[in-house]
Design an enzyme around this catalytic site. Sequence first.
Site, mmCIF file in Angstrom:
data_model
loop_
_atom_site.group_PDB
_atom_site.id
_atom_site.type_symbol
_atom_site.label_atom_id
_atom_site.label_comp_id
_atom_site.label_asym_id
_atom_site.label_seq_id
_atom_site.Cartn_x
_atom_site.Cartn_y
_atom_site.Cartn_z
ATOM 1 N N HIS A 18 73.597 -50.637 -8.903
ATOM 2 C CA HIS A 18 72.269 -50.940 -9.552
ATOM 3 C C HIS A 18 71.441 -50.061 -10.111
ATOM 4 C CE1 HIS A 18 72.401 -54.456 -5.959
ATOM 5 N NE2 HIS A 18 72.860 -55.077 -7.270
ATOM 6 N N LYS A 42 71.472 -67.386 -1.307
ATOM 7 C CA LYS A 42 71.527 -66.275 -0.284
ATOM 8 C C LYS A 42 70.524 -66.097 0.643
ATOM 9 C CE LYS A 42 73.736 -63.499 -3.898
ATOM 10 N NZ LYS A 42 73.587 -62.420 -4.918
ATOM 11 N N ARG A 104 80.310 -56.056 -13.532
ATOM 12 C CA ARG A 104 81.462 -55.343 -13.148
ATOM 13 C C ARG A 104 82.771 -55.902 -13.393
ATOM 14 N NH1 ARG A 104 79.281 -56.138 -7.222
ATOM 15 N NH2 ARG A 104 79.066 -58.337 -8.225
ATOM 16 N N SER A 141 76.375 -55.466 -2.832
ATOM 17 C CA SER A 141 75.503 -55.425 -1.506
ATOM 18 C C SER A 141 76.118 -55.918 -0.423
ATOM 19 C CB SER A 141 73.940 -56.211 -1.834
ATOM 20 O OG SER A 141 73.266 -55.414 -3.015
HETATM 21 O O1 PNS Z 1 71.435 -60.470 -7.422
HETATM 22 P P1 PNS Z 1 71.846 -62.079 -7.887
HETATM 23 O O2 PNS Z 1 71.436 -62.704 -6.453
HETATM 24 O O3 PNS Z 1 72.905 -62.423 -8.173
HETATM 25 O O4 PNS Z 1 70.583 -62.292 -8.745
HETATM 26 C C1 PNS Z 1 70.556 -63.746 -9.147
HETATM 27 C C2 PNS Z 1 69.275 -64.070 -9.840
HETATM 28 C C3 PNS Z 1 68.150 -63.879 -8.744
HETATM 29 C C4 PNS Z 1 68.889 -63.037 -11.045
HETATM 30 C C5 PNS Z 1 68.990 -65.632 -10.290
HETATM 31 O O5 PNS Z 1 69.483 -66.321 -9.252
HETATM 32 C C6 PNS Z 1 67.817 -66.071 -10.966
HETATM 33 O O6 PNS Z 1 67.507 -65.634 -11.979
HETATM 34 N N1 PNS Z 1 66.866 -66.876 -10.205
HETATM 35 C C7 PNS Z 1 65.506 -67.077 -10.763
HETATM 36 C C8 PNS Z 1 65.484 -68.646 -10.860
HETATM 37 C C9 PNS Z 1 65.771 -68.973 -12.237
HETATM 38 O O7 PNS Z 1 65.020 -68.761 -13.332
HETATM 39 N N2 PNS Z 1 66.697 -70.027 -12.295
HETATM 40 C C10 PNS Z 1 67.043 -70.617 -13.449
HETATM 41 C C11 PNS Z 1 67.743 -69.728 -14.730
HETATM 42 S S1 PNS Z 1 69.132 -68.764 -13.830
#
Ligand code: PNS
Length: 170
Positions: A18, A42, A104, A141
Amino acid sequence: MPKIAVYPGSFDPITFGHLDIAARAASLFDELHIVVVHNPAKTPFFSSEERVALIEASFSEAARFGKAFPSSKQAKVIVATMDSGLLVDYCKKVDASVLIKGVRNNADLEYELPMARVNRDLAGVETIFLPADPSQGFVSSSLVKQVAELGGSVDKYVPSAVVKALKGKH
Ligand code: PNS
């Protein structure tokens, strides 16, 4: 107009993978928001506040990727949290037109593509994918948490503040 980007994720906890993506993104924009987002899929290990503190405590260690972070030549870096709502609404609030995601492997791309498309469709927010450095390509993570829980060393994968925080939790 300043170029503003948002680098979102669970960051539970932040890894060197990250940190490398954040440092590289910071060299491309005027302002970078690293946003700790609540992902309902999660169960968080660290609280949002702990994750923000760990990100901030890790900046100095981006030097291992040959970059001072954040440096005067780079973006202003802001660490924030988003516990609810749409990411594109956060982008609108801070005038960001771009999301940053680290990739990745194919699995990451498959997971990220629909989100990138929906964010563009909802609000015209583009996603820029940065390829993970090969040295960080297998670090996640969740693996870090598992290795730490089972007594293994994670010094190679996460900043020292995270190593300490993981030790404090086990
Ligand atoms: O590190 P992660 O858990 O893979 O991140 C995923 C994340 C948090 C970026 C994704 O779940 C997200 O964008 N959540 C925000 C809610 C949202 O806008 N959802 C609709 C479009 S993805």
